[in-house]
Design an enzyme around this catalytic site. Structure first.
Site, PDB file in Angstrom:
ATOM      1  N   LYS A  38      42.598  45.240  50.846  1.00  0.00           N
ATOM      2  CA  LYS A  38      43.337  44.991  52.097  1.00  0.00           C
ATOM      3  C   LYS A  38      43.596  43.491  52.277  1.00  0.00           C
ATOM      4  O   LYS A  38      42.940  42.663  51.620  1.00  0.00           O
ATOM      5  CB  LYS A  38      42.524  45.530  53.278  1.00  0.00           C
ATOM      6  CG  LYS A  38      41.172  44.860  53.483  1.00  0.00           C
ATOM      7  CD  LYS A  38      40.306  45.619  54.486  1.00  0.00           C
ATOM      8  CE  LYS A  38      38.940  44.979  54.639  1.00  0.00           C
ATOM      9  NZ  LYS A  38      38.000  45.849  55.385  1.00  0.00           N
ATOM     10  N   TYR A 264      48.751  14.174  65.870  1.00  0.00           N
ATOM     11  CA  TYR A 264      49.194  14.641  67.187  1.00  0.00           C
ATOM     12  C   TYR A 264      48.106  14.451  68.241  1.00  0.00           C
ATOM     13  O   TYR A 264      46.923  14.615  67.959  1.00  0.00           O
ATOM     14  CB  TYR A 264      49.540  16.126  67.132  1.00  0.00           C
ATOM     15  CG  TYR A 264      50.859  16.424  66.430  1.00  0.00           C
ATOM     16  CD1 TYR A 264      52.029  15.746  66.775  1.00  0.00           C
ATOM     17  CD2 TYR A 264      50.916  17.401  65.436  1.00  0.00           C
ATOM     18  CE1 TYR A 264      53.225  16.032  66.136  1.00  0.00           C
ATOM     19  CE2 TYR A 264      52.108  17.711  64.801  1.00  0.00           C
ATOM     20  CZ  TYR A 264      53.269  17.016  65.158  1.00  0.00           C
ATOM     21  OH  TYR A 264      54.449  17.301  64.539  1.00  0.00           O
TER      22      TYR A 264
HETATM   23  C1  LIG Z   1      36.704  45.831  54.644  1.00  0.00           C
HETATM   24  C2  LIG Z   1      35.860  47.043  54.463  1.00  0.00           C
HETATM   25  C3  LIG Z   1      35.004  47.172  53.354  1.00  0.00           C
HETATM   26  C4  LIG Z   1      34.731  46.036  52.385  1.00  0.00           C
HETATM   27  O1  LIG Z   1      33.650  45.249  52.866  1.00  0.00           O
HETATM   28  P1  LIG Z   1      33.099  43.986  52.035  1.00  0.00           P
HETATM   29  O2  LIG Z   1      32.008  43.462  52.892  1.00  0.00           O
HETATM   30  O3  LIG Z   1      34.242  43.050  51.908  1.00  0.00           O
HETATM   31  O4  LIG Z   1      32.631  44.507  50.719  1.00  0.00           O
HETATM   32  C5  LIG Z   1      34.367  48.387  53.155  1.00  0.00           C
HETATM   33  N1  LIG Z   1      34.545  49.401  54.031  1.00  0.00           N
HETATM   34  C6  LIG Z   1      35.319  49.308  55.124  1.00  0.00           C
HETATM   35  C7  LIG Z   1      35.442  50.465  56.055  1.00  0.00           C
HETATM   36  C8  LIG Z   1      35.991  48.113  55.391  1.00  0.00           C
HETATM   37  O5  LIG Z   1      36.744  48.000  56.495  1.00  0.00           O
END
Ligand SMILES: *Cc1c(COP(=O)(O)O)cnc(C)c1O
Length: 371
Positions: A38, A264
């Site tokens: 993701k 800024y």
């Molecule tokens: C993002 C996510 C993961 C991955 O977790 P990590 O700590 O990056 O290994 C696993 N399961 C779900 C439901 C997630 O949202």
């Protein structure tokens, strides 16, 4: 390794192979590996990462939103893709593109069945998400009867897996809470299975779960951050290799007198005769404004240079008063020696946020071999 001549995010696929093999070595040979890709594979590039993981025989991918899954299908990825957080408006697309939804609430279950039936599906694979303490997404234990009843009245879907998510798998102080989540998940799964004539796969562990709870790997694990080189602890960070290196260049050097201001809102005032470097990376590239005012830093010729004043949209200024460097020199924001987890700590966030913030404007360069 050629020096950066503009802002680039180097993605090292050999490091990804190393991390995948390391995490795999923690698993029983029958446990399936779901790679979480993701958010552009945690800020890198979901397509290149997924293609590489496919060659390593990953079993499954997960994305958060349906459109992330569509991007992988458009790129020719064929292995199953779990969509962790779909919405009703995505269900038709999910079916058209062979994506597999997480079903996390009674409403989502009803709506998905409705659309699967309209689309004349039979045994369309879905994954049922239970809440065991994160209190984010998922059915409660006492929804099991409702789910079982809904499933008895339709042949449009089949439950491929039951899963839940750990709230604090990286935190030793929360071991008791995590063990309770594991027990609750087993109880819910047993209850569900007792009402069905088949047994879906079970999965619970994210990266830290894989490392800290070997007894809870079940049929599949879901790794994200570990694949990208971070293990949520100093020990595990040693076993993993960051796949992404963020580099830039010094555009211009200024010599300023005492009590001149930089950037800024004139947020930084020089304490004496000072030397500053301007770097072409800003908040639109993923360098949060939280990094400004000496909270964040970069590395030039091996030395740390604090970000002074406010982070601009397209650049930062750093203090190089005591650093021997010149215009055109390479700047390291993070790499294998100056880790994203360290900049995360000094800016009060976590590696996940530093990595996923790197915007699409930053050029990605892929490396297959160790150089
Ligand atoms: C993002 C996510 C993961 C991955 O977790 P990590 O700590 O990056 O290994 C696993 N399961 C779900 C439901 C997630 O949202």
């Amino acid at each position: 390794m050629p020096k950066a001549q503009e802002t680039i995010l180097e993605i090292h696929l050999d490091a990804l192979t190393h991390n995948y093999n390391y995490l795999k070595s923690k698993l029983n040979p029958n446990t399936k590996f779901l790679a979480v890709v993701k958010a552009f594979a945690y800020g890198s590039d979901s397509v290149e990462i997924a293609k590489h993981l496919e060659t390593l025989n990953a079993d499954y991918f997960a994305v958060a939103y349906a459109r992330e899954g569509v991007a992988l299908r458009d790129a020719g990825i064929t292995i199953p893709i779990l969509v962790l957080h779909p919405q009703v408006v995505n269900f038709k697309t999910i079916i058209e593109r062979c994506l597999e939804p997480s079903i996390y609430s009674p409403k989502i279950l009803r709506e998905f069945i409705k659309i699967a039936e309209e689309q004349k599906q039979s045994d369309y694979p879905v994954h049922i998400k239970f809440n065991t303490g994160l209190n984010r997404l998922g059915f409660w234990h006492n929804d099991v009867d409702y789910i079982a009843n809904q499933l008895k009245n339709t042949s449009s879907i089949v439950v491929k897996s039951l899963f839940s998510h750990l709230a604090a798998s990286e935190d030793e102080n929360e071991r008791e809470f995590t063990l309770r989540q594991i027990t609750d998940f087993k109880t819910i799964a047993a209850d569900f299975e007792s009402q069905m004539d088949y047994s879906p796969w079970l999965h619970l562990c994210n990266t830290s779960g894989v490392i800290n709870y070997p007894e809870a790997h079940f049929d599949m694990i879901r790794c994200g951050i570990g694949l990208y080189g971070f293990g949520n602890s100093a020990t595990e960070d040693q076993n993993l290799k960051p796949i992404a290196k963020l580099k830039s260049i010094i555009s211009q050097i200024h010599l300023i007198e005492k009590e001149e201001t930089v950037g800024y809102n004139r947020a930084y005032t020089s304490k004496g005769f000072e030397k500053t470097a301007t770097i072409p990376i800003g908040h639109a590239d993923g360098i949060s404004r939280q990094f400004g005012n000496e909270k964040g830093f970069v590395f030039i010729n091996g030395q740390s240079a604090p970000i002074i004043g406010n982070v601009c949209m397209d650049m930062i200024m750093v203090n190089i008063t005591n650093i021997d460097c010149k215009e055109g020199d390479e700047v390291i924001i993070f790499d294998e020696n100056h880790k994203a987890s360290a900049i995360a700590e000094s800016t009060k966030t976590i590696s996940y946020e530093v990595l996923t913030a790197i915007s699409q404007r930053v050029k990605r360069l892929f490396f297959k071999q160790v150089l």
